[in-house]
Design an enzyme around this catalytic site. Structure first.
Site, short mmCIF file in Angstrom:
data_model
loop_
_atom_site.label_atom_id
_atom_site.label_comp_id
_atom_site.label_asym_id
_atom_site.label_seq_id
_atom_site.Cartn_x
_atom_site.Cartn_y
_atom_site.Cartn_z
N GLY A 119 0.82 -1.21 0.00
CA GLY A 119 0.00 0.00 0.00
C GLY A 119 0.86 1.25 0.00
N SER A 121 1.29 3.74 -3.38
CA SER A 121 0.77 4.80 -4.25
C SER A 121 -0.67 5.18 -3.89
CB SER A 121 0.81 4.35 -5.71
OG SER A 121 2.14 4.16 -6.14
N SER A 153 -1.16 -4.30 -6.58
CA SER A 153 -1.17 -5.64 -7.17
C SER A 153 -1.55 -6.68 -6.12
CB SER A 153 0.22 -5.98 -7.74
OG SER A 153 0.61 -5.04 -8.70
N GLU A 237 13.90 -4.02 -3.92
CA GLU A 237 12.87 -4.52 -4.85
C GLU A 237 13.47 -5.17 -6.08
OE1 GLU A 237 8.75 -2.90 -6.93
OE2 GLU A 237 10.08 -1.51 -5.95
N GLU A 364 10.73 9.38 -15.33
CA GLU A 364 11.11 10.72 -14.91
C GLU A 364 11.70 10.72 -13.50
OE1 GLU A 364 8.23 10.96 -18.17
OE2 GLU A 364 8.30 9.87 -16.28
#
Length: 382
Positions: A119, A121, A153, A237, A364
């Protein structure tokens, strides 16, 4: 870097290959039964730096972790539903969690019984994670969480979610955040809404927290240390899993190359042929980059470089697949019926690939990290 496999690694490979041959994954795809089967054999948690068998996992050297990842991918085994708990949360608990938290949560992950989601974004805080608004208010030994998370996800299958929330009222940006472990089974307090993608799938979800509870003892790293813990997790990650991903990429590239050879598309279009060769060469570069950075701490700009490499590469592969197909790329593999959206694997790869340079940290953001942390350029104005 001298990255080679010795006799012990090859013996480990033989064991892994034999086990995968004797335990075919279910045809229906990944799920809890497959996770439990992997866990029962000790194949979950190979990279955890823990004593043999403490949490039910085997121990393995870095090269043996790579060997297992290679054999798993080459056996055509399904994508994992437990990888978020195994590869993200577990290393984070080992680095920042208490002994009590490790003893409570790691065995369930190692057995393949506890599934997790992330949890982070939010609708207004995607790449700019520090702008999140989800709040967690302390109430005795409990936090009550209110807010929304998006692009989550595996949320529909998860038993738990690790949530980054603001625990200090009035705090801004990186300050006042905490990393909480939240049970998903809270009817009326946790709602999961699938997000339908243009491919027709719903791999991502929106999660709404309306007074959801998390225990105070389930704050990792202590209250207010959420940003440090969250960044530590993101640094972990991209490790051995990057190599697994690249083996999958190699299989997808092979299919595109076979289609190009069968159709003669590359022979008729020298520019397309050159692009296919370039795609093959770039995949080799990505593999060596991953191997050379595998033993590092995961900090600095190395994860950003990796993300930039594979995100753009995979999106271009989907575009190449459609160029190889030509006009046939816009037709479906079967009959179109109301409520259905049939796609073959390459069409699905092309559509999903549009998100490759966005999810997991947009291009970015990755370029900004490299500019500030490696090149020493002035920080971007806030």
């Amino acid at each position: 870097m001298d990255f080679s496999f010795d006799r012990h690694d090859e013996e480990f490979r033989a064991v892994a290959r034999r086990w995968l041959a004797e335990h075919p994954a279910p045809a229906a795809g990944p799920g809890r039964a497959w996770e439990r089967e992997l866990g029962a054999a000790g194949w979950i948690g190979l990279g955890w730096d823990t004593p043999e068998g403490r949490y039910g996992n085997r121990t393995a050297t870095l090269t043996q972790q790579v060997v297992w990842a290679e054999e798993y991918a080459r056996a055509g085994a399904p994508s994992r539903t437990g990888h978020i708990g195994e590869n993200l949360l577990a290393p984070t608990l080992l680095a920042y969690g208490t002994e009590e938290q490790r003893d409570r949560f790691l065995p369930g992950i190692a057995r393949g019984e506890a599934l997790w989601c992330q949890g982070y974004s939010e609708p207004d805080a995607g790449s700019d994670l520090a702008g999140l608004r989800t709040a967690a208010v302390r109430d005795g030994d409990t936090y009550r969480i209110t807010g929304r998370k998006i692009w989550t996800s595996l949320a529909r299958d998860a038993d738990w979610c690790f949530v980054l929330a603001r625990t200090e009222a009035g705090s801004r940006r990186h300050a006042g955040l905490s990393f909480l472990l939240v049970p998903m089974d809270q009817p009326g307090r946790v709602e999961v809404r699938p997000i339908r993608q243009m491919s027709g799938d719903s791999d991502f979800n929106e999660v709404l927290f309306d007074g959801a509870e998390a225990r105070a003892r389930d704050v990792v790293g202590g209250e207010g240390a959420g940003w440090r813990v969250a960044m530590g997790l993101l640094a972990r990650e991209r490790g051995v899993s990057t190599l697994v991903q690249q083996i999958g990429f190699e299989a997808e590239l092979g299919r595109v190359l076979r289609e190009a050879a069968t159709s003669g598309a590359a022979a008729d279009d020298p520019v397309l042929a050159d692009d296919l060769v370039r795609q093959w060469a770039e995949l080799r570069v990505m593999r060596w980059n991953a191997l050379c950075t595998l033993g590092g701490s995961g900090e600095g700009a190395a994860p950003s470089v990796s993300k930039l490499l594979w995100g753009g590469w995979h999106r271009r592969l989907g575009e190449l697949a459609m160029r190889v197909r030509g006009a046939e790329a816009v037709t479906g593999p079967g009959d179109w019926r109301p409520g259905t959206y049939p796609l073959d694997d390459l069409q699905r790869m092309f559509l999903f690939g549009r998100a490759d340079t966005i999810y997991g940290g947009s291009d970015e953001i990755q370029r900004t990290i490299i500019a500030e942390r490696v090149l020493g350029l002035p920080k971007e104005p806030r």
